[in-house]
Design an enzyme around this catalytic site. Structure first.
Site, PDB file in Angstrom:
ATOM      1  N   SER A 119     -35.128 -11.462  -9.741  1.00 44.39           N
ATOM      2  CA  SER A 119     -34.665 -11.010 -11.055  1.00 44.39           C
ATOM      3  C   SER A 119     -34.964  -9.529 -11.267  1.00 44.39           C
ATOM      4  CB  SER A 119     -35.335 -11.821 -12.164  1.00 44.39           C
ATOM      5  OG  SER A 119     -34.998 -13.186 -12.047  1.00 44.39           O
ATOM      6  N   SER A 145     -38.084 -25.735  -9.018  1.00 47.99           N
ATOM      7  CA  SER A 145     -37.059 -26.744  -9.308  1.00 47.99           C
ATOM      8  C   SER A 145     -37.695 -28.011  -9.883  1.00 47.99           C
ATOM      9  CB  SER A 145     -36.284 -27.089  -8.037  1.00 47.99           C
ATOM     10  OG  SER A 145     -37.102 -27.825  -7.139  1.00 47.99           O
ATOM     11  N   GLU A 169     -37.301 -31.057  -8.976  1.00 41.53           N
ATOM     12  CA  GLU A 169     -37.792 -31.961  -7.938  1.00 41.53           C
ATOM     13  C   GLU A 169     -39.214 -31.597  -7.519  1.00 41.53           C
ATOM     14  OE1 GLU A 169     -33.464 -32.041  -8.141  1.00 41.53           O
ATOM     15  OE2 GLU A 169     -34.916 -30.426  -7.974  1.00 41.53           O
ATOM     16  N   GLN A 212     -40.383  -9.963  -8.721  1.00 45.10           N
ATOM     17  CA  GLN A 212     -41.193 -10.974  -8.046  1.00 45.10           C
ATOM     18  C   GLN A 212     -40.546 -11.365  -6.729  1.00 45.10           C
ATOM     19  OE1 GLN A 212     -41.327 -14.776 -10.106  1.00 45.10           O
ATOM     20  NE2 GLN A 212     -43.428 -15.120  -9.465  1.00 45.10           N
ATOM     21  N   GLY A 213     -41.205 -11.098  -5.607  1.00 44.76           N
ATOM     22  CA  GLY A 213     -40.667 -11.407  -4.293  1.00 44.76           C
ATOM     23  C   GLY A 213     -41.259 -12.676  -3.717  1.00 44.76           C
ATOM     24  N   TYR A 214     -40.809 -13.818  -4.224  1.00 45.61           N
ATOM     25  CA  TYR A 214     -41.298 -15.115  -3.740  1.00 45.61           C
ATOM     26  C   TYR A 214     -40.221 -15.842  -2.927  1.00 45.61           C
ATOM     27  CZ  TYR A 214     -45.633 -15.324  -6.582  1.00 45.61           C
ATOM     28  OH  TYR A 214     -46.875 -15.117  -7.113  1.00 45.61           O
ATOM     29  N   SER A 215     -39.154 -16.280  -3.592  1.00 47.29           N
ATOM     30  CA  SER A 215     -38.164 -17.164  -2.965  1.00 47.29           C
ATOM     31  C   SER A 215     -37.431 -16.489  -1.816  1.00 47.29           C
ATOM     32  CB  SER A 215     -37.144 -17.633  -4.005  1.00 47.29           C
ATOM     33  OG  SER A 215     -37.748 -18.439  -4.982  1.00 47.29           O
ATOM     34  N   GLU A 241     -47.163 -17.134 -15.642  1.00 45.92           N
ATOM     35  CA  GLU A 241     -45.731 -17.135 -15.963  1.00 45.92           C
ATOM     36  C   GLU A 241     -45.413 -18.159 -17.043  1.00 45.92           C
ATOM     37  OE1 GLU A 241     -41.491 -17.282 -13.526  1.00 45.92           O
ATOM     38  OE2 GLU A 241     -43.267 -18.246 -12.664  1.00 45.92           O
TER      39      GLU A 241
END
Length: 378
Positions: free
Chosen positions: A161, A357, A359, A126-129, A244
């Protein structure tokens, strides 16, 4: 016997028969912080599952699944965890990308990508962050442009990951120059085995490396490998996040219960259970796990569920070291061999950070569930 009970009995019996021979040694292997364990053997096991029709059970039959109901999917994940079967290596493809393509992909994309996912022939990440866009995903700066019938991708992803074991990555990239925030993003399917892609493992507190940095420097993918319309990537990305946090988390909770039961047993053996504070915290952990399961069965808001389980598991890691006592500060062996409780404590520190996260989850709950005013932005 109901159809769900029959389904549960079928998978339980199959696992009892097939988790034997060379596969018996895989029981309990893998999982968060331990993805390096017997990876090749777990991949072979998952392909064995596929050959017998036990991957993608919730997918529609027309795409190679079993068309299992939600109740049957719950039964599958619970029985899989109760059998102590090895951690899955194809989770991202099967549980995240597959449902995304089924609901939002073209027929050509489904025909190309779904069969190799079901057969565990191609693994996905998964290429998100990104370094500047982790919890604030809308700030992604990885960009892509159409050139000569191909998307050319440039940028960096982080905390990816199992990228080092994957052949493909679904990438959220900015494809409209000058766009900001949620607008102008596209959801691209990018191969990792071509020039212009560099994968660098990140060493974690546990001493292992299952997360990675992924650098795209002129990496290319076909123009047709965009899910949804160009510029509609935010909507598709949010759909993936919804999958997810689906029914597979009930299997995760069985693993939590196994950890808690083992910790209670340890506290009884080493005398830690004589401490009233330890007993109270173990009891609170047990009741919290019951609430977590009830919420999952009821369909708790995904952000609330993520917030709750991640803090529960982090607290369990802290409690584990309290139960172990001073010996928990020493590595099991040189140079840095950890026991299960130390690994649980260290890796669970990440639970409240990855996959959104705490938050950010609190802001989502406040604004989208409770209807409170949005947080001011500069």
């Amino acid at each position: 016997m109901s159809s769900v009970e029959e389904f549960r009995a079928e998978i339980r019996g199959w696992l009892k028969t097939h988790l034997s021979g060379s596969f018996a040694a895989l029981k309990g292997r893998g999982g968060p912080g331990r993805e390096h364990e017997a990876f090749a053997e777990r991949l072979a096991w998952e392909r064995h599952l596929a050959a017998h029709g036990w991957t993608c059970v919730g997918w529609p039959e027309e795409y190679g699944g079993r068309g299992a109901s939600i109740e049957e999917q719950i039964a599958f994940h619970e029985e899989y965890a109760l059998a102590d079967a090895p951690a899955r290596v194809n989770h991202i493809g099967e549980q995240l990308l597959g449902p995304t393509l089924i609901d939002h992909g073209t027929e050509e994309q489904k025909a190309r990508f779904l069969p190799p996912i079901r057969a565990v022939e191609e693994l996905w990440c998964q290429g998100y962050s990104e370094p500047g866009a982790g919890s604030d995903l809308a700030a992604v700066r990885t960009r892509a442009a159409l050139e000569d019938g191909r998307w050319v991708v440039n940028g960096q992803k982080i905390w990816t990951s199992l990228a080092h074991e994957s052949q493909w990555c679904f990438v959220l990239a900015r494809t409209e120059p000058g766009s900001r925030r949620h607008a102008g993003l596209s959801y691209l399917l990018v191969p990792l085995d071509r020039p212009g892609v560099e994968i660098r493992p990140i060493v974690q507190l546990t001493g292992t490396s299952e997360f990675n940095e992924v650098f795209f420097d002129g990496a290319v993918t076909d123009a047709a490998n965009v899910v949804g319309a160009p510029g509609d990537g935010w909507r598709i990305a949010m759909a993936t996040l919804g999958y997810e946090r689906g029914v597979s988390t009930l299997g995760q909770q069985v693993g939590f219960r196994r950890e808690l039961d083992a910790l209670v047993a340890l506290a009884r053996r080493n005398g830690a259970a004589a401490d009233p504070d330890i007993r109270d915290r173990l009891t609170r952990a047990w009741s919290g796990l019951q609430a977590l399961r009830a919420g999952a069965l009821r369909g708790t808001d995904p952000s609330a569920a993520k917030l709750y389980w991640s803090h529960w598991h982090r607290d369990l890691g802290e409690l584990a070291l309290e139960v172990c006592g001073p010996a928990a500060t020493l590595a099991a062996a040189a140079p840095y061999e950890l026991d299960d409780w130390q690994r649980l404590f260290l890796f669970s520190r990440a639970d409240t950070v990855y996959a959104g996260s705490s938050e950010i989850q609190r802001n989502i709950i406040a604004e989208r569930v409770l209807g409170l005013p949005k947080e001011p932005r500069p």
